[in-house]
Design an enzyme around this catalytic site. Structure first.
Site, short mmCIF file in Angstrom:
data_model
loop_
_atom_site.label_atom_id
_atom_site.label_comp_id
_atom_site.label_asym_id
_atom_site.label_seq_id
_atom_site.Cartn_x
_atom_site.Cartn_y
_atom_site.Cartn_z
N ASP A 192 4.82 -44.11 -0.18
CA ASP A 192 4.37 -43.03 -1.05
C ASP A 192 4.27 -43.60 -2.45
O ASP A 192 5.27 -43.97 -3.06
CB ASP A 192 5.38 -41.87 -1.00
CG ASP A 192 4.91 -40.64 -1.77
OD1 ASP A 192 3.87 -40.72 -2.45
OD2 ASP A 192 5.60 -39.61 -1.70
N LYS A 203 -0.58 -38.00 -11.48
CA LYS A 203 0.14 -38.47 -12.66
C LYS A 203 -0.68 -39.45 -13.48
O LYS A 203 -0.88 -39.25 -14.67
CB LYS A 203 1.47 -39.12 -12.25
CG LYS A 203 2.54 -38.13 -11.85
CD LYS A 203 2.35 -37.60 -10.44
CE LYS A 203 3.45 -36.64 -10.02
NZ LYS A 203 3.20 -36.09 -8.67
N ALA A 253 2.98 -42.57 -6.07
CA ALA A 253 2.51 -41.45 -6.88
C ALA A 253 2.49 -41.76 -8.37
O ALA A 253 2.02 -40.93 -9.15
CB ALA A 253 3.41 -40.23 -6.64
N TRP A 293 12.33 -37.71 -2.66
CA TRP A 293 11.65 -36.50 -3.11
C TRP A 293 11.92 -35.41 -2.08
O TRP A 293 11.67 -35.60 -0.88
CB TRP A 293 10.15 -36.79 -3.20
CG TRP A 293 9.30 -35.66 -3.66
CD1 TRP A 293 9.50 -34.83 -4.73
CD2 TRP A 293 8.06 -35.24 -3.06
NE1 TRP A 293 8.48 -33.92 -4.84
CE2 TRP A 293 7.59 -34.15 -3.81
CE3 TRP A 293 7.32 -35.68 -1.96
CZ2 TRP A 293 6.40 -33.49 -3.51
CZ3 TRP A 293 6.15 -35.03 -1.66
CH2 TRP A 293 5.69 -33.95 -2.43
#
Length: 394
Positions: free
Chosen positions: A208, A243, A210, A127
Site C-alpha cells: 500500500d 496526498k 499512499a 491503517w
C-alpha cells in the site's frame, strides 16, 4: 428486513473529527485527521492541478465512460512514477480505482477469489481500514509485530520472526513508505531481507503506497516498492494520488498486479476489469485525467514536483522543530525519533489515557493510539504541543 440491522462501530477518526468540530476552544489543535494541511490549516489545491483543470475545461469534449480499468494512459503514467523501469510494462496489469482505499478493497477481493484460504499478515499497528475491510470480507488476518514502543522505530527482528510463521500462499501487507500510523520505515537492507523471506516461504507481497513524495523524495520513497516488484515472482500494489497530488475528493487510485510471467498479463488484466465491473463498473476519471496530464507534461510535472518538495520539506521542518522543542523542555533526546520518522504521521507511543488527557486539558486532538498528524502543526502550535506533552508526563 431493515429492523434486523445492527449499529456498526463508529470510525474512531471520524468520531474524533466530530469532537474537534464541537469543541468551543479557540486554541484547539487538530492532529487527528489524515489530511495534509498548510500552516494556515488549509488543504490547498496544487498549482499544477489548477493548471491542468483549466486545460481540461478548455479542451474536454465528452464525459462519456472510459474503459472498465480506466484510461490506459493513466495506468502507464502511474506505473512509470512508482516502478520506473524496474519491471517490464508487459508484465503489469492495472486498473483505476476510487482512491487508494478502492485499490486496497479490490486487492483484497482479488486475494479472496484467487486463494480463499490465504491469510493476510498486517503490521501492528496498521491503517485501521485495512483490518476493517479484511474482517468485512471474511479474510483471516494475522498481525506481525512492527513498532517498537521503546525506541519508536521498527522492531525488525520481531517482524521477521512473526513473518516466518506465514505459509505458502499467505499475503504480507507492507507499507511502501511513510508508514501509517507510525512514521517508522524499513531501510533498503531490511527491504531486501523481507524479500528474501517472502521468496523463501512462497509468500505474496501486497504494498500500500499512499504517500510517495512525502518522505525522502519521489524516487527515494519508491525504493522499497521497486525492490519488491523486481525481486518477487508476483505482487500487488495499491496506490493513491490523494496526498501527493492533493486530490482527496477526486478519489484517484490504481491497483497493479505485477508478475514475472508476461503470458499471465492478459488474464490478470481481465480479472481486474471483472472486479471493477462487479463493484462500481467504470472508475472515476477526473482525478486520473489530471494526474495523467501532469505526469506527461514537462512543465506541469516540474511545477507539481517542486510544490510537492515544498510540502515534504515543510513537514520535515515541523518534525525537527517539534523534536528540538521537546528536547529543550525535557532536557532529553527521547523524542528524537520524531525527526527520524517520515510522512504525515508519527506515533508517540503513549497510552490512550494520556492522549485523552491532552484533549481534555489542552484541546489537542490525536488518535487514541497516539498517532498524530505532523501536518496539523505550524510554528505557533509546536511550542504549545511540546509543553502539553511534557506536562502530561509523556
Amino acid at each position: 428486513m431493515f429492523e434486523a440491522l445492527k449499529a456498526q462501530p463508529a470510525d474512531k477518526i471520524l468520531a474524533l473529527m466530530q469532537k474537534f468540530r464541537e469543541d468551543p476552544r479557540s486554541d484547539k489543535i487538530d492532529l487527528g485527521v489524515g489530511v495534509y494541511k498548510n500552516a494556515e490549516g488549509v488543504t490547498p489545491v496544487m498549482r499544477a492541478i489548477k493548471a491542468a483543470e483549466h486545460q481540461l475545461w478548455e479542451t474536454q469534449i465528452s464525459k462519456a465512460y472510459v474503459g472498465l480499468a480506466g484510461d490506459p494512459a493513466y495506468a502507464d503514467a502511474m506505473i512509470k512514477l512508482i516502478l520506473a523501469d524496474t519491471v517490464e510494462r508487459g508484465n503489469i496489469a492495472a486498473a483505476a480505482t476510487p482512491g487508494g482505499t478502492g485499490a486496497v478493497r479490490q486487492a483484497f477481493e482479488l486475494i479472496k477469489i484467487a486463494n480463499p484460504s490465504a491469510r493476510v499478515f498486517v503490521s501492528d499497528p496498521t491503517w485501521p481500514n485495512h483490518i476493517s475491510i479484511l474482517n468485512y470480507l471474511g479474510i483471516e488476518t494475522v498481525t506481525y509485530r512492527y513498532f517498537d514502543r521503546t525506541t519508536c522505530g521498527v522492531n525488525f527482528d520481531a517482524m521477521m520472526s512473526d513473518l516466518k510463521t506465514a505459509v505458502k500462499g499467505d499475503v504480507v501487507l507492507l507499507h511502501g513508505c511513510c508508514h501509517n500510523p507510525t512514521g517508522a520505515n524499513l531501510n533498503a537492507v531490511q527491504w531486501q531481507e523481507v524479500i528474501d523471506l517472502l521468496n523463501a516461504r512462497g509468500l505474496v507481497p501486497m504494498i500500500d503506497i499512499a504517500y510517495q513524495g512525502f518522505g525522502d523524495g519521489l524516487e527515494e520513497d519508491a525504493v522499497g516498492v521497486r525492490m519488491v516488484a523486481a525481486g518477487t515472482p508476483e505482487c500487488l500494489i495499491a496506490a493513491s494520488c490523494s496526498k501527493n497530488f492533493g486530490i482527496y475528493r477526486e478519489r484517484t487510485g490504481l491497483l497493479m498486479m505485477v508478475s514475472n510471467d508476461a503470458a499471465s498479463q492478459k488474464l490478470n488484466q481481465g480479472t481486474l476489469a471483472f472486479l471493477n465491473r462487479q463493484n462500481y463498473s467504470f472508475p472515476p476519471d477526473h482525478g486520473a485525467r489530471l494526474v495523467t496530464m501532469i505526469l506527461n507534461d514537462d512543465a506541469l510535472r516540474a511545477d507539481w514536483a517542486a510544490e510537492l518538495e515544498e510540502v515534504r520539506l515543510g513537514m520535515l521542518g515541523l518534525r525537527q522543530g517539534l523534536a528540538d522543542e521537546l528536547q529543550r523542555l525535557s532536557g532529553s533526546d527521547r523524542f528524537g525519533f520524531l525527526a527520524q520518522h517520515r510522512g504525515m504521521f508519527s506515533l508517540l507511543g503513549t497510552t490512550p489515557e494520556l492522549v485523552e488527557k491532552l484533549r481534555a486539558d489542552n484541546g489537542i486532538y490525536m488518535v487514541g493510539d497516539s498517532r498524530m498528524n505532523i501536518a496539523g502543526l505550524n510554528a505557533d502550535t509546536i511550542p504549545i504541543l511540546a509543553k502539553a506533552i511534557i506536562d502530561a508526563g509523556i
